[in-house]
Motif scaffolding. Structure first.
Motif, PDB file in Angstrom:
ATOM      1  N   UNK A  34       0.883  -1.049  -0.087  1.00 55.11           N
ATOM      2  CA  UNK A  34      -0.127  -0.221  -0.033  1.00 55.11           C
ATOM      3  C   UNK A  34       0.809   1.217   0.060  1.00 55.11           C
ATOM      4  N   UNK A  35       1.943   1.266   0.845  1.00 55.79           N
ATOM      5  CA  UNK A  35       2.816   2.384   0.667  1.00 55.79           C
ATOM      6  C   UNK A  35       3.436   2.579  -0.442  1.00 55.79           C
ATOM      7  N   UNK A  36       4.019   1.486  -1.299  1.00 59.36           N
ATOM      8  CA  UNK A  36       4.506   1.772  -2.460  1.00 59.36           C
ATOM      9  C   UNK A  36       3.559   2.190  -3.596  1.00 59.36           C
ATOM     10  N   UNK A  37       2.253   1.632  -3.415  1.00 59.19           N
ATOM     11  CA  UNK A  37       1.234   1.998  -4.224  1.00 59.19           C
ATOM     12  C   UNK A  37       0.905   3.523  -3.990  1.00 59.19           C
ATOM     13  N   UNK A  38       0.885   3.895  -2.952  1.00 58.56           N
ATOM     14  CA  UNK A  38       0.781   5.422  -2.704  1.00 58.56           C
ATOM     15  C   UNK A  38       1.910   6.426  -3.059  1.00 58.56           C
ATOM     16  N   UNK A  39       3.237   5.887  -3.366  1.00 55.29           N
ATOM     17  CA  UNK A  39       4.293   6.478  -3.840  1.00 55.29           C
ATOM     18  C   UNK A  39       4.284   6.308  -5.440  1.00 55.29           C
ATOM     19  N   UNK A  40       3.304   5.582  -6.178  1.00 50.99           N
ATOM     20  CA  UNK A  40       3.368   5.375  -7.304  1.00 50.99           C
ATOM     21  C   UNK A  40       4.027   4.303  -8.015  1.00 50.99           C
ATOM     22  N   UNK A  41       4.352   3.426  -7.123  1.00 57.79           N
ATOM     23  CA  UNK A  41       5.330   2.143  -7.600  1.00 57.79           C
ATOM     24  C   UNK A  41       4.150   1.113  -7.585  1.00 57.79           C
ATOM     25  N   UNK A  42       3.297   1.028  -8.371  1.00 59.85           N
ATOM     26  CA  UNK A  42       2.363   0.088  -8.316  1.00 59.85           C
ATOM     27  C   UNK A  42       2.759  -1.267  -8.798  1.00 59.85           C
ATOM     28  N   UNK A  43       3.603  -1.556  -9.774  1.00 58.47           N
ATOM     29  CA  UNK A  43       4.028  -2.828 -10.008  1.00 58.47           C
ATOM     30  C   UNK A  43       4.935  -3.639  -8.943  1.00 58.47           C
ATOM     31  N   UNK A  44       5.716  -2.653  -8.170  1.00 56.60           N
ATOM     32  CA  UNK A  44       6.364  -3.115  -7.060  1.00 56.60           C
ATOM     33  C   UNK A  44       5.106  -3.485  -5.847  1.00 56.60           C
ATOM     34  N   UNK A  45       4.229  -2.765  -5.618  1.00 58.32           N
ATOM     35  CA  UNK A  45       3.159  -3.073  -4.803  1.00 58.32           C
ATOM     36  C   UNK A  45       2.647  -4.495  -5.340  1.00 58.32           C
ATOM     37  N   UNK A  46       2.349  -4.689  -6.423  1.00 56.68           N
ATOM     38  CA  UNK A  46       1.677  -6.177  -7.023  1.00 56.68           C
ATOM     39  C   UNK A  46       2.543  -7.082  -6.719  1.00 56.68           C
ATOM     40  N   UNK A  47       3.886  -7.062  -6.671  1.00 53.34           N
ATOM     41  CA  UNK A  47       4.639  -8.035  -6.423  1.00 53.34           C
ATOM     42  C   UNK A  47       4.511  -8.482  -4.635  1.00 53.34           C
ATOM     43  N   UNK A  48       4.324  -7.526  -3.990  1.00 56.43           N
ATOM     44  CA  UNK A  48       4.264  -8.008  -2.804  1.00 56.43           C
ATOM     45  C   UNK A  48       3.042  -8.239  -2.267  1.00 56.43           C
ATOM     46  N   UNK A  49       1.959  -7.938  -2.987  1.00 63.43           N
ATOM     47  CA  UNK A  49       0.582  -8.823  -2.939  1.00 63.43           C
ATOM     48  C   UNK A  49       0.697 -10.298  -3.397  1.00 63.43           C
ATOM     49  N   UNK A  50       1.419 -10.499  -4.560  1.00 63.72           N
ATOM     50  CA  UNK A  50       1.587 -11.637  -4.787  1.00 63.72           C
ATOM     51  C   UNK A  50       2.439 -12.462  -3.900  1.00 63.72           C
ATOM     52  N   UNK A  51       3.409 -11.818  -3.107  1.00 65.46           N
ATOM     53  CA  UNK A  51       4.097 -12.471  -1.803  1.00 65.46           C
ATOM     54  C   UNK A  51       3.097 -12.959  -0.705  1.00 65.46           C
ATOM     55  N   UNK A  52       2.132 -11.966  -0.630  1.00 65.86           N
ATOM     56  CA  UNK A  52       1.128 -12.287   0.383  1.00 65.86           C
ATOM     57  C   UNK A  52       0.325 -13.334   0.132  1.00 65.86           C
ATOM     58  N   UNK A  53      -0.086 -13.540  -1.184  1.00 67.54           N
ATOM     59  CA  UNK A  53      -0.885 -14.642  -1.582  1.00 67.54           C
ATOM     60  C   UNK A  53       0.027 -16.052  -1.568  1.00 67.54           C
ATOM     61  N   UNK A  54       1.124 -15.768  -1.793  1.00 66.92           N
ATOM     62  CA  UNK A  54       1.877 -17.212  -1.646  1.00 66.92           C
ATOM     63  C   UNK A  54       1.967 -17.574  -0.199  1.00 66.92           C
ATOM     64  N   UNK A  55       1.958 -16.630   0.723  1.00 72.90           N
ATOM     65  CA  UNK A  55       1.744 -17.198   1.933  1.00 72.90           C
ATOM     66  C   UNK A  55       0.376 -17.731   2.409  1.00 72.90           C
ATOM     67  N   UNK A  56      -0.765 -17.039   1.878  1.00 71.23           N
ATOM     68  CA  UNK A  56      -2.067 -17.426   2.324  1.00 71.23           C
ATOM     69  C   UNK A  56      -2.560 -17.309   0.875  1.00 71.23           C
ATOM     70  N   UNK A  57      -2.948 -18.447   0.183  1.00 73.56           N
ATOM     71  CA  UNK A  57      -3.689 -18.657  -1.016  1.00 73.56           C
ATOM     72  C   UNK A  57      -5.199 -18.320  -0.721  1.00 73.56           C
ATOM     73  N   UNK A  58      -5.425 -17.593  -1.738  1.00 71.64           N
ATOM     74  CA  UNK A  58      -7.010 -16.986  -1.564  1.00 71.64           C
ATOM     75  C   UNK A  58      -7.326 -16.125  -0.395  1.00 71.64           C
ATOM     76  N   UNK A  59      -6.152 -15.311  -0.264  1.00 67.43           N
ATOM     77  CA  UNK A  59      -6.221 -14.277   0.911  1.00 67.43           C
ATOM     78  C   UNK A  59      -7.084 -12.963   0.371  1.00 67.43           C
ATOM     79  N   UNK A  60      -8.437 -12.765   0.812  1.00 66.81           N
ATOM     80  CA  UNK A  60      -9.175 -11.796   0.463  1.00 66.81           C
ATOM     81  C   UNK A  60      -8.361 -10.408   0.275  1.00 66.81           C
ATOM     82  N   UNK A  61      -7.721  -9.894   1.209  1.00 66.99           N
ATOM     83  CA  UNK A  61      -7.119  -8.627   1.369  1.00 66.99           C
ATOM     84  C   UNK A  61      -5.965  -8.555   0.446  1.00 66.99           C
ATOM     85  N   UNK A  62      -5.455  -9.537   0.065  1.00 70.35           N
ATOM     86  CA  UNK A  62      -4.266  -9.454  -0.913  1.00 70.35           C
ATOM     87  C   UNK A  62      -5.041  -9.253  -2.429  1.00 70.35           C
ATOM     88  N   UNK A  63      -6.219 -10.106  -2.585  1.00 74.21           N
ATOM     89  CA  UNK A  63      -6.808  -9.902  -3.907  1.00 74.21           C
ATOM     90  C   UNK A  63      -7.406  -8.530  -3.967  1.00 74.21           C
TER      91      UNK A  63
END
Length: 159
Positions: A35-64
């Motif tokens: 979210x912090x990266x997204x706020x800074x305009x670094x959306x692709x980097x933010x998406x990479x972190x959201x992917x990492x969150x989904x790797x920890x918890x598949x189907x995690x609604x907050x990450x989606x």
């Protein structure tokens, strides 16, 4: 001998709960960083972190949900809707999953998605009756553009 197994089985439950909580905390930390990266305009980097969150918890609604918001910011409405759908499927009892999917369907599918969008917005209002943004969208759907919620409540079946 059997009491040993019963005793150890009791210890497994708290350990599993603790592990789940730990994974959720790690996933939430990644989402917060995203979210912090997204706020800074670094959306692709933010998406990479959201992917990492989904790797920890598949189907995690907050990450989606956060992925959907990021794709929405990139102007990729189709991907955004698909991710909002995944978030809603993973947890349909959260205001944000109902509201955001309803809003996205309305804006991307026009009258074709309006019935489903309206139902999702109604579900969001049931989960959070004080959500002015959802009431406003429902008013647009019903053509009732009034600020008086009582006039809109007739369109929401009582639970």
């Amino acid at each position: 001998m059997f009491s040993f197994f019963k005793q150890n089985r009791k210890n497994v439950q708290p350990a599993a709960t603790e592990l789940k909580a730990n994974l959720e905390a790690q996933a939430d930390a990644l989402i917060t960083q995203g979210n912090q990266l997204e706020d800074a305009g670094k959306i692709q980097e933010a998406l990479d972190l959201y992917d990492q969150a989904l790797a920890l918890i598949p189907d995690y609604w907050r990450a989606y949900m956060n992925q959907a918001i990021a794709y929405d910011a990139l102007g990729n409405a189709k991907q955004s809707v698909e991710l909002y759908k995944k978030a809603h499927t993973a947890n349909p009892n959260v205001y944000a999953t109902c509201y955001n999917l309803g809003r996205a369907l309305n804006s991307t599918q026009g009258s074709d998605g309006q019935a489903e969008a309206q139902k999702l917005i109604q579900d969001a209002i049931k989960l959070n009756p004080d959500a002015a943004d959802a009431w406003f969208i429902l008013a647009k759907y019903t053509g009732a553009m009034r600020t008086n919620q009582r006039s809109i409540r007739q369109h929401i079946p009582c639970a």
